[in-house]
Design a protein around this motif. Structure first.
Motif, PDB file in Angstrom:
ATOM      1  N   CYS A   8      29.120  12.253  77.288  1.00 51.23           N
ATOM      2  CA  CYS A   8      28.218  11.567  78.225  1.00 51.23           C
ATOM      3  C   CYS A   8      29.020  10.741  79.226  1.00 51.23           C
ATOM      4  N   CYS A  17      27.475   6.696  78.416  1.00 58.55           N
ATOM      5  CA  CYS A  17      27.824   5.968  77.178  1.00 58.55           C
ATOM      6  C   CYS A  17      29.052   6.563  76.488  1.00 58.55           C
ATOM      7  N   CYS A  74      21.934  13.335  77.601  1.00 65.44           N
ATOM      8  CA  CYS A  74      22.543  12.642  76.463  1.00 65.44           C
ATOM      9  C   CYS A  74      21.432  12.161  75.531  1.00 65.44           C
ATOM     10  N   CYS A 124      21.794   7.852  75.097  1.00 65.37           N
ATOM     11  CA  CYS A 124      21.415   6.863  76.127  1.00 65.37           C
ATOM     12  C   CYS A 124      20.468   7.460  77.162  1.00 65.37           C
TER      13      CYS A 124
HETATM   14 ZN   LIG Z   1      24.905   8.732  76.863  1.00 65.90          ZN
END
Ligand SMILES: [Zn+2]
Length: 237
Positions: A18, A21, A62, A65
């Motif tokens: 990601c 995050c 993702c 997040c």
């Molecule tokens: Zn993420």
């Protein structure tokens, strides 16, 4: 035997990290052997057999997040972009997983997430334009004409901003053709003519495929305008 069964599965799993995050996660992609379109519209919207549409898998979401992006998005975000995403969207994210096979409506959710994420971090206009155009195509698959047209208009405005920044400094024949074609599709024939003419008559443009397409759509447009008894611009008479 197992190998041949696996070869029949149009999807495979890829690992990505990601960009927000930084957590690794998996997402499905379509094998290139299944990517053959059965036909394509004049604005490059493609059709595939049996819902095997590789475009459904372009957006990676993702699951931790919620940040959604594509291969062409920025590969890492600044701290400022991350906090902007979190403040505008991320804090409200309810964990959901879009790994594996996607339906048309799930693909739509993924594209809309990617659009909101791109806007929240100020992603490049070209990425945003591409997402808007894909959302229009998904509405086209659904037969939702009004929504399709709404998003074609958003995509058109975004592509014009791309052109204003990039101009004709780089070989932008495809972009110019597309702007013409989107004008045609949102019923702005006079604007469409201007863009097709630019591709056809600009001596610096050497992209013969786009020159050919512009000539074709110029002709289509001319017939449409004659059929609806519109006054032809000088260039078309
Ligand atoms: Zn993420």
């Amino acid at each position: 035997m197992i190998t041949s069964m696996e070869a029949l599965d149009p999807l495979y799993t890829t690992h990505v990290r990601c960009s927000c995050c930084e957590t690794p996660f998996t997402t499905a992609r379509m094998r290139s052997s299944f990517k053959k379109a059965t036909h394509m519209d004049s604005d490059f919207c493609s059709y595939y057999n049996n819902d095997n549409n590789p475009d459904y898998y372009v957006v990676r979401v993702c699951p931790y997040c919620g940040f959604a992006s594509t291969e062409n998005s920025a590969s890492s975000l600044t701290e400022g972009q991350k906090s902007s995403y979190l403040a505008k969207l991320g804090l409200n994210w309810k964990p959901r997983d879009y790994d594996g096979q996607r339906t048309l409506s799930q693909a739509m959710e993924c594209y809309k997430l990617a659009l909101l994420c791109a806007q929240s971090v100020g992603e490049k206009e070209r990425i945003i334009a591409g997402l808007l155009q894909h959302i229009a195509w998904l509405y086209r698959y659904m037969g939702a004409y009004e929504q399709e047209k709404r998003f074609l208009r958003f995509a058109l405005d975004a592509y014009i901003r791309v052109y204003e920044v990039e101009g004709s400094s780089i070989n932008n024949a495809k972009l110019m053709y597309l702007i013409g074609e989107l004008h045609r599709r949102v019923n702005e024939p006079y604007e469409a003519v201007k863009w097709f003419s630019r591709v056809i008559h600009n001596k610096k443009i050497t992209d013969s495929a786009m020159i050919h397409r512009s000539r074709e759509q110029w002709q289509v447009l001319r017939e449409e305008m004659l059929a609806s008894q519109m006054e032809l611009p000088e260039a078309m008479q």
